[in-house]
Each structure stands twice: as structure tokens, then as C-alpha cells.
Design a protein around this motif. Structure first.
Motif, PDB file in Angstrom:
ATOM      1  N   ALA C  73      29.399  22.655 -29.982  1.00  0.00           N
ATOM      2  CA  ALA C  73      29.624  22.608 -31.366  1.00  0.00           C
ATOM      3  C   ALA C  73      28.337  21.229 -31.483  1.00  0.00           C
ATOM      4  CB  ALA C  73      29.700  23.257 -32.477  1.00  0.00           C
ATOM      5  N   ALA C  74      29.314  20.517 -30.889  1.00  0.00           N
ATOM      6  CA  ALA C  74      28.992  18.721 -31.128  1.00  0.00           C
ATOM      7  C   ALA C  74      27.899  18.282 -30.378  1.00  0.00           C
ATOM      8  CB  ALA C  74      30.188  18.286 -30.084  1.00  0.00           C
ATOM      9  N   VAL C  75      28.085  18.726 -29.274  1.00  0.00           N
ATOM     10  CA  VAL C  75      26.191  18.971 -28.263  1.00  0.00           C
ATOM     11  C   VAL C  75      25.266  19.781 -29.455  1.00  0.00           C
ATOM     12  CG1 VAL C  75      25.608  18.959 -26.371  1.00  0.00           C
ATOM     13  CG2 VAL C  75      27.850  18.569 -26.723  1.00  0.00           C
ATOM     14  N   ALA C  76      25.343  20.625 -29.813  1.00  0.00           N
ATOM     15  CA  ALA C  76      23.882  21.413 -30.871  1.00  0.00           C
ATOM     16  C   ALA C  76      24.041  20.436 -31.940  1.00  0.00           C
ATOM     17  CB  ALA C  76      24.751  22.530 -30.649  1.00  0.00           C
ATOM     18  N   THR C  77      25.294  20.117 -32.711  1.00  0.00           N
ATOM     19  CA  THR C  77      24.569  18.889 -33.586  1.00  0.00           C
ATOM     20  C   THR C  77      23.574  17.935 -33.070  1.00  0.00           C
ATOM     21  OG1 THR C  77      26.981  19.677 -35.129  1.00  0.00           O
ATOM     22  CG2 THR C  77      25.901  17.595 -35.072  1.00  0.00           C
ATOM     23  N   GLY C  78      23.815  16.827 -32.427  1.00  0.00           N
ATOM     24  CA  GLY C  78      23.322  15.920 -31.472  1.00  0.00           C
ATOM     25  C   GLY C  78      21.960  16.133 -31.334  1.00  0.00           C
ATOM     26  N   ILE C  79      21.917  17.685 -30.542  1.00  0.00           N
ATOM     27  CA  ILE C  79      20.615  18.246 -30.454  1.00  0.00           C
ATOM     28  C   ILE C  79      19.153  17.915 -31.896  1.00  0.00           C
ATOM     29  CG2 ILE C  79      18.877  19.636 -29.314  1.00  0.00           C
ATOM     30  CD1 ILE C  79      21.455  20.234 -27.535  1.00  0.00           C
ATOM     31  N   LYS C  80      20.248  18.439 -32.452  1.00  0.00           N
ATOM     32  CA  LYS C  80      19.560  19.328 -34.132  1.00  0.00           C
ATOM     33  C   LYS C  80      19.266  18.206 -35.299  1.00  0.00           C
ATOM     34  CE  LYS C  80      18.624  22.425 -37.038  1.00  0.00           C
ATOM     35  NZ  LYS C  80      17.671  23.760 -36.636  1.00  0.00           N
ATOM     36  N   ARG C  81      20.100  17.189 -34.385  1.00  0.00           N
ATOM     37  CA  ARG C  81      19.610  16.089 -35.829  1.00  0.00           C
ATOM     38  C   ARG C  81      18.769  15.341 -35.405  1.00  0.00           C
ATOM     39  NH1 ARG C  81      24.005  14.251 -39.389  1.00  0.00           N
ATOM     40  NH2 ARG C  81      25.076  15.949 -39.481  1.00  0.00           N
ATOM     41  N   VAL C  82      18.474  15.676 -33.688  1.00  0.00           N
ATOM     42  CA  VAL C  82      16.929  14.714 -33.434  1.00  0.00           C
ATOM     43  C   VAL C  82      15.884  15.521 -33.271  1.00  0.00           C
ATOM     44  CG1 VAL C  82      16.084  13.484 -31.333  1.00  0.00           C
ATOM     45  CG2 VAL C  82      18.766  13.175 -31.844  1.00  0.00           C
ATOM     46  N   LEU C  83      16.482  16.765 -33.447  1.00  0.00           N
ATOM     47  CA  LEU C  83      15.416  18.022 -33.408  1.00  0.00           C
ATOM     48  C   LEU C  83      15.018  19.139 -34.957  1.00  0.00           C
ATOM     49  CD1 LEU C  83      15.019  18.587 -29.601  1.00  0.00           C
ATOM     50  CD2 LEU C  83      13.172  16.993 -30.945  1.00  0.00           C
ATOM     51  N   PRO C  84      15.299  18.551 -36.006  1.00  0.00           N
ATOM     52  CA  PRO C  84      15.671  19.558 -36.645  1.00  0.00           C
ATOM     53  C   PRO C  84      14.673  20.537 -37.456  1.00  0.00           C
ATOM     54  CG  PRO C  84      15.031  17.486 -37.579  1.00  0.00           C
ATOM     55  CD  PRO C  84      14.572  17.136 -36.131  1.00  0.00           C
ATOM     56  N   ASP C  85      13.568  20.269 -36.583  1.00  0.00           N
ATOM     57  CA  ASP C  85      12.928  21.959 -36.769  1.00  0.00           C
ATOM     58  C   ASP C  85      12.864  22.571 -35.247  1.00  0.00           C
ATOM     59  OD1 ASP C  85      11.899  21.226 -38.764  1.00  0.00           O
ATOM     60  OD2 ASP C  85      10.628  19.745 -38.084  1.00  0.00           O
ATOM     61  N   ASN C  86      13.715  22.010 -34.170  1.00  0.00           N
ATOM     62  CA  ASN C  86      14.095  23.176 -33.285  1.00  0.00           C
ATOM     63  C   ASN C  86      15.248  24.422 -33.261  1.00  0.00           C
ATOM     64  OD1 ASN C  86      12.273  21.135 -31.919  1.00  0.00           O
ATOM     65  ND2 ASN C  86      13.061  22.206 -29.984  1.00  0.00           N
ATOM     66  N   VAL C  87      15.016  25.287 -32.773  1.00  0.00           N
ATOM     67  CA  VAL C  87      16.579  26.334 -32.963  1.00  0.00           C
ATOM     68  C   VAL C  87      17.585  26.015 -32.413  1.00  0.00           C
ATOM     69  CG1 VAL C  87      16.824  28.873 -33.338  1.00  0.00           C
ATOM     70  CG2 VAL C  87      15.191  28.488 -33.977  1.00  0.00           C
TER      71      VAL C  87
END
Lengths: 179, 357, 245
Positions: C73-87
Motif C-alpha cells: 500500500a505504501a509503494v502503491a501510494t508512491g506510484i499513484k501520487r506520481v501518476l494520479p490518472d493511472n490505475v
């Protein structure tokens, strides 16, 4: 020339901003400078101090084991730092609340009734600037004229509405020593 | 050059922003909180900037890993106890070959220790720190300006080698204010990001993982990393020398202790004691060669550090039995003074002179 | 001739490493079907766990990162914050999410990170050989609860959906199972719905999937599927636990 000063007092008396003001002035004057605050467990009303080193050359350590000057805004700071002051060094104290009768005999004491002077210009909050003015007069650590001239830049944004009051306080302390 | 009076912690933050860092994740710990607080204020002003006060240092380093996987310049910071928690993530970053910048403002330890400046995380930083066969580049600045200057270098090294880079400071460097200029700090180069995960639009899917069940593959991966580290050892060693040319005794110190040593050496020189300084700026890769070369001429080396003796191990390895190593260490958060070091070094210096006679 | 059943393109031509009767293979396939049907390949990023699901990147033809144990969940958070329009979704087991990664999952949920966690709950540590999981049933025998899980020594089964439901950051939490065809159909719908919530950026979404582990439960495949209905569902009731519309 390398001069080390410790500014000390209760948290909330503005001792860190005294140190910061001197350090920033020295920087604008083109000198080498370090400012090192005591840091630790945050307690309101606890003691605070910072060390400012002003020098013509690179500064090895921002710590003062034997400061040239001490500025003490309260009794515990006076007790603590007079003992490490260099022999022949100067300690500036807020004599409104500091009793200097137990002082060492090989140091010079500048007693300034800081709180009373600050109240004369209407705000105890600028007591730190009153004592700072007196300290600069006694130490010549930075140019007082330069500081006054560039005060808004030195104090930084956010304090602009207080420039006039701070200037008044600095001048009051400075002139107190003159007399 | 426009200068401003700034704490080391805040200067690191501003330098990171100017170096193109868009993601900062951190957990409060003294004496580096001013950096976390600076980023909380500054990141929202940066296009695409993200700040998260994470639930732990473990979470922070893993958020850094996620942001790095997505192609961003990401950073976290902590102090000694928190760095122990980050080691898991740093091992994964190294294994996955992902860039990241990690700042450690070292405090007294082990355990909870205290919040005063120390240099007791040297071995943790220079030996990888986490599990597995890996290394991180470790930069050791010794002033607020150097902290700021180290940040773009750290990001560039991280990107060019795709490896985590550590900036090793201490509580004193973090807390103290000095004049600092950011005029020259900017993101210079753009690095190819052909490994990042962005969704597999128009290309084969990518996978980033460090699990290699096949021992042959894991072994080859380890050798591949090893070759990368060899390249760093060849190309990235940084150090400073000070009055070494005619020196009869050479102090070896880094970071805060190097600046204290310089002050002591200036006094020693006034007394005509021929003492110089070799100051490692990269603690890993270690400036082995300059020490070895100096040992052809100088016999006495004086290791000075704010620990019970960690840097001394690398000096020993560099000297390979040549020369004589003197040592002075102050662990536990004590900041030694230039005068104190002046006295100790003079005593050792005179004793060595006696031996030579 | 009409094709009624085929391999989703998202699933690579690889053999699953899962044991016979394991629910992971069904969950993998459901995710692949949903990604394909929702046309998400171009923008989906998977975070694989440590545990039985760790080799996902060998099966999915989508961008995949392997995370450290519990840190999905922490890693996914990092990714999502950089790429907010990705799933971005993280695939996690019960040890991963409810033991070692409790803090990361809980706080990502609490921040309302618009990511999805696919939480496979089979009540046991599979990859390490059948030790107790935080979701192991009381009295269930595992290699570290040889006389059955006793709450006095080993606590109670953790109900992740119910715990997360009280966090204001969560927008969609559903518990499903993959032990029979009707359940599998519901599970697929739940996964699709979780992704839809993420795309709408309503908050954190999680699908908990009760999944058979015949090997470590020491049961036959059919018996394991029945055990889910007869025992697990009583502790872990199925259905939408929370949905913010």
C-alpha cells in the motif's frame, strides 16, 4: 578575528531572534557566520540559547566552549553561561530580572534594566531588541548603523509592521549604553 | 551570488526542489524535522509536487520506491533510529536498481541514544546498511552550503547509476544556520527512464522485481551490481586535501569533524606543526588511493571522528599496514572543539617526532 | 463456431506455480478478465506482494512491481501520487496486509489514497509452509498453532474490511469468495467495482477474497471450498461492507 556569542534566556523571550538578527546582519556585512540553536525536547517556558560565530575567515565550529560574549535574559542563563565565558569576556544581562551579585570577578558585566526600558516604549515583547542594542554598542560585533539601515531586510518578511518598534527598541538599548 | 541565512535542514529541502525533486515522504524525528516541515510547506508550490507525512520510516522509504518506479525524483530523510527502519527499503531500491536520495542527519546512538550530533552511522551507511550484497554512494558535506550542493549531485548520481544515494550529515549540520546560495543549483541532465512503470501503453509490459529464485540468475544479478559498484569506485571518489603537501601528520576526518579538524590544523600550523587534512567527501566509494599515495611520504595518520572508531576501519584498509594510525573519537553526541583537537594532535605529533628521533 | 471461453490476453502463456485447488489462480484470472474488459492495460500498474502471489509479474501482461513484504500500500501510494490518472492496485495476502503491513494498509486507507487492494484471505501463510495468519480461524491447526489457534495465546481472526470500514478514507470495501461459480461471478464484479471507484477517485477501495488453500489446510479441493462456506464465512461474512456512493 573570530567572535563567539551565546544568547540565552527563557523560551519566548526572543533570544533565538536576537542571535538570528546578529547572524543575518553579519552575513549582509559579508562576514563568515554560523548560528547554532540549542535544540531539544520542546518545552514552553524552558530555557533557550543559541550561539553565533562571526568571523573574517572560515568557521571551524559553530559551538562556543569559551564564548567571548554572553547575553543573558534570565537568571538560569546567567548562572550557566557566566561560568564558561572567557576570562575578560563580557556578559550583558537583563538586570530587571537578573541578580549579578554572584558573578565571577574576571569578567565584565553590562547590566541593562531591559524590561523597564522596553516598557517605556510600550512593549515588553521587544525587551530582546533593547538588550541587543545595548550588546551591539558594547561589543561592536556588527555595525549598528548598518543594522538599523537594513533592518527590514535583516528581520525578514512578516515582521515588516514591527520594524518601527524594533528600531526604537534597538536604539533605546544602544543609547542606554552610550550614556 | 545571493545568499541567505538558512538551517542545513531547510537548505537541503530547497536544494532538492531546485534539483527537480517532486516527491518527499518522511516521518518526524529530531534533529531533522525542519527538513520535513520545509517540504510540507514547499512541495505544494512545486508542479506535481507531493508531500506525505508517512505513518513510519518504513512506509516513507517504500513510498519513495513507488515514486521512483513511477519516474519521479524522490527523497526521504531521517535520523539514526529512523534510518535503521529504512534499511529494508534501501536494500530493495538497490536490488531493483532504482534511484533515490536518502538523508541521514545522524544523532547519538545506539538505541534511542540522544538528539545531539554524532557520526556513529558510518558503517551502516558505507556497508549498504540493509541485507544483501549492495552498496550506496555516501556523500558527507561539512557546511550548510555543501549540504545544498550535495543534493543535485546526489540526484544525478542516483539517476545515472540507478542506485540509492545517501547524504550523511549530523544534527549540527542540520540545525545550524549559515549563509547559503542556491544560484547554481538546478536539474542539469535528463536521464533515460526506459525502466519505469507507467502502464504498458504501446509497449510490452515491464516488471521490476528482486526475487530471483534461480540461483544462477541471482548470482549474475549480484555480479552485475558488483560491476556497477566497481564503476562507482573508479569514477565517483571525491575528497578534499588541506595543507597535505609538506605535512608530517595527516588528519583524516569527514563532515563536521573535518571542519573542526581544519580549525585545529590552522592553530597547529601557527605553532609550526606540519599537520594536514584528507577529508573524504564520498565515504563510499572511499578515497583509498589518495591515502595510500600519501602514505608513501607520510608515516603518521590521525583519524578523528565523532564515534568510537568506524572511519578508522576504512583508513586501515586503505593503508594496508603502512604508516601509523593515531585516533581520537568522541561518541555519544559530544561535539569536540578545535582547541581540544589541537591539544590532542599536538601531543601525538610531538610523540611521533620523539619516536622518529 | 462461437468462442465461449478463452484465455484473457492479459494472462501470459505461462503455467501458474499455484498448488492444485488454490484460489490465487482464480483471482489472477478474474483480475486479468476485468483489466481486459475495462480496457485498462495501458494505464494499470500492479504491485505484487511477498507470499504466494509474488510471481504475478510472470502471469500478467501489465506493468508490475514486486514490493517488500507488507509494503504494497505504501509503494502503491508512491506510484499513484506520481501518476494520479493511472490505475494502481496492490495484491496482498493475509500476512502481508493484516500482519506485517498493517500500518501501511491502514494508513493508505485512512488517507483515502485512490488505490485498490486485492486482499486474498486464505487464513494461512502459504508460501512459508502453512503457519498461522492473522486471519486463521480459532481452533484451526497450522504449523505454528499445532493444537489449534487459541485466542488466549494467539488472538482472534482479524476482520480487515470491518476495521477499514470505520476509516473515513475508504470508499468501497467488499468481501467475496472464490469457492464456487456463483461466488466467483460476484468476486469478479467486486474487482471491477473497486477499479471503478478508483477511477472515480472516491477513495480507497479493497476487495477481500476468501480463497481456498487445500495444501496448507490439509484438505481435498472440494472439502476446502466447502470449508469456506461452513466455517470461514461465519467469521468473515460476505457482501459489501462499505460503499460510498
Amino acid at each position: 578575528m573570530m567572535i563567539k556569542t551565546i544568547f540565552s534566556g527563557f523560551g519566548g523571550q526572543g533570544v533565538l531572534s536576537m542571535g538570528y538578527t546578529v547572524a543575518n546582519t553579519a552575513m549582509f556585512e559579508g562576514k563568515h557566520v554560523t548560528y547554532f540553536p540549542s535544540y531539544g525536547v520542546e518545552v514552553r517556558g524552558g530555557t533557550a540559547n543559541c550561539t553565533v560565530v562571526v568571523s573574517d575567515e572560515e568557521i571551524a565550529s559553530p559551538v562556543a566552549s569559551e564564548p567571548d560574549f554572553v547575553v543573558a535574559m534570565n537568571q538560569p542563563s546567567f548562572a550557566r553561561f557566566q561560568s564558561i565565558l572567557q576570562s575578560g569576556g563580557l556578559i550583558c544581562v537583563n538586570s530587571s530580572i537578573v541578580n549579578t551579585s554572584a558573578a565571577r570577578h574576571d569578567i565584565e558585566i553590562l547590566a541593562v534594566p531591559t524590561s523597564e526600558l522596553a516598557e517605556q516604549i510600550g512593549s515588553i515583547k521587544v525587551a530582546n531588541m533593547v538588550l541587543l542594542g545595548a550588546f551591539i554598542r558594547a561589543s561592536s560585533i556588527v555595525s549598528f548603523d548598518f543594522m538599523i539601515k537594513n533592518l527590514s531586510q535583516i528581520l525578514g518578511e512578516g515582521k515588516s509592521q514591527l520594524i518601527k518598534l524594533n528600531k526604537e527598541a534597538l536604539e533605546m538599548g544602544f543609547n542606554y549604553v552610550k550614556e | 551570488m545571493k545568499k541567505q541565512l538558512m538551517s542545513g535542514n531547510a537548505a537541503l529541502g530547497e536544494a532538492a526542489v531546485l534539483s527537480g525533486c517532486t516527491c518527499y515522504f518522511g516521518y518526524p524525528i529530531t534533529p531533522q524535522n525542519e527538513l520535513t516541515e520545509y517540504m510540507a510547506k514547499r512541495m505544494p508550490e512545486v508542479p506535481g509536487g507531493t508531500f506525505i507525512q508517512s505513518e513510519s520510516e518504513i512506509a516513507a522509504i517504500n513510498m519513495v520506491l513507488g515514486a521512483s518506479v513511477a519516474g519521479a525524483r524522490a527523497m526521504t530523510s531521517s535520523s539514526s533510529p529512523g534510518m535503521s527502519l529504512k534499511q529494508e527499503g534501501i536494500s530493495y531500491l538497490a536490488a531493483d536498481e532504482l534511484p533515490a536520495v536518502i538523508i541521514n542527519m545522524v544523532r547519538g546512538g545506539p538505541g534511542m541514544g540522544n538528539i545531539s550530533p554524532a557520526q556513529s552511522d558510518y558503517l551502516q551507511a558505507t556497508r549498504g546498511g540493509g541485507h544483501g550484497d549492495y552498496r550506496t554512494i555516501v556523500l558527507a558535506p561539512s557546511s550548510v552550503q555543501e549540504l545544498a550542493d550535495a543534493v543535485p549531485v546526489a540526484f544525478d548520481l542516483a539517476d545515472s547509476y540507478r542506485n540509492p544515494v545517501i547524504i550523511l550529515g549530523d544534527g549540527m549540520l542540520g540545525q545550524m544556520m549559515e549563509p547559503v546560495s542556491f544560484d547554481h543549483i538546478r536539474q542539469e541532465k535528463v536521464y533515460p527512464k526506459d525502466y519505469i512503470l507507467t502502464g504498458a501503453k504501446g509497449r510490452p509490459a515491464r516488471k521490476i522485481h528482486s526475487l530471483l529464485f534461480d540461483t544462477k540468475l541471482e548470482e549474475e544479478h549480484n555480479w552485475k551490481l558488483f560491476r556497477k559498484y566497481k564503476g562507482m569506485e573508479q569514477n565517483e571518489v571525491r575528497f578534499e586535501t588541506f595543507l597535505v603537501d609538506d605535512a608530517e601528520m595527516v588528519v583524516i576526518a569527514y563532515g563536521t569533524s573535518a571542519r573542526i579538524a581544519k580549525g585545529a590544523i590552522r592553530r597547529l600550523r601557527q605553532e609550526n606543526l606540519k599537520v594536514g587534512l584528507i577529508r573524504p567527501i564520498t565515504l563510499w566509494p572511499f578515497p583509498t588511493n589518495i591515502i595510500r599515495e600519501t602514505a608513501t611520504r607520510v608515516k603518521d595518520f590521525f583519524v578523528f571522528e565523532m564515534s568510537t572508531g568506524q572511519l578508522i576501519e576504512d583508513v586501515r584498509l586503505a593503508l594496508e599496514g603502512r604508516g601509523h594510525i593515531h585516533f581520537y573519537g568522541r561518541p555519544g553526541g559530544v561535539i569536540p572543539t578545535p582547541v581540544e583537537l589541537f591539544r590532542i594532535v599536538s601531543r601525538h605529533y610531538y610523540q611521533s617526532q620523539q619516536v622518529k628521533k | 463456431m462461437k468462442t465461449v471461453y478463452t484465455r484473457p490476453k492479459i494472462l501470459k502463456e505461462a503455467h501458474f506455480h499455484y498448488c492444485p485447488g488454490c484460489g490465487h489462480s482464480i483471482v489472477n484470472r478474474l483480475i486479468a478478465e476485468v483489466v481486459e474488459e475495462m480496457d485498462l492495460r495501458d494505464k494499470i500498474i500492479c504491485v505484487a506482494p511477498a507470499g504466494c502471489g509474488m510471481l504475478l509479474y510472470n502471469y500478467f501482461d501489465i506493468d508490475t512491481l514486486e514490493s517488500a513484504h507488507g509494503r504494497g500500500a505504501a509503494v502503491a501510494t508512491g506510484i499513484k501520487r506520481v501518476l494520479p490518472d493511472n490505475v494502481v492496485f496492490s495484491y496482498q495476502g493475509d500476512g502481508d496486509l493484516a500482519a506485517i503491513g498493517t500500518a501501511e494498509g491502514f494508513h493508505a486507507a485512512n488517507r483515502g489514497e485512490p488505490i485498490t487492494v486485492i486482499f486474498v484471505n486464505n487464513g494461512v501463510y502459504g508460501m512459508t509452509g502453512g503457519q498461522m495468519a492473522p486471519t486463521t480461524m480459532l481452533k484451526q491447526v497450522t504449523t505454528t498453532t499445532p493444537s489449534g489457534r487459541n485466542h488466549i495465546h494467539a488472538g482472534h481472526p482479524v476482520k480487515v474490511c470491518e476495521v477499514f470500514a470505520v476509516l473515513d478514507g475508504t470508499s468501497y470495501l467488499e468481501r467475496v469468495a472464490v469457492n464456487k461459480p456463483s461466488a466467483v461471478i460476484k468476486a469478479k464484479k467486486a474487482i471491477a467495482k473497486a477499479f471503478q471507484h478508483q477511477i472515480k477517485k472516491t477513495g480507497f477501495s479493497l476487495v477481500e477474497i476468501l480463497s481456498p488453500c487445500p495444501t496448507n489446510w490439509k484438505m481435498g479441493t472440494i472439502q476446502a471450498c466447502k470449508w469456506i462456506d461452513e466455517v470461514m464465512v461465519k467469521e468473515f461474512p460476505l457482501g459489501v461492507i462499505k460503499e460510498v456512493k
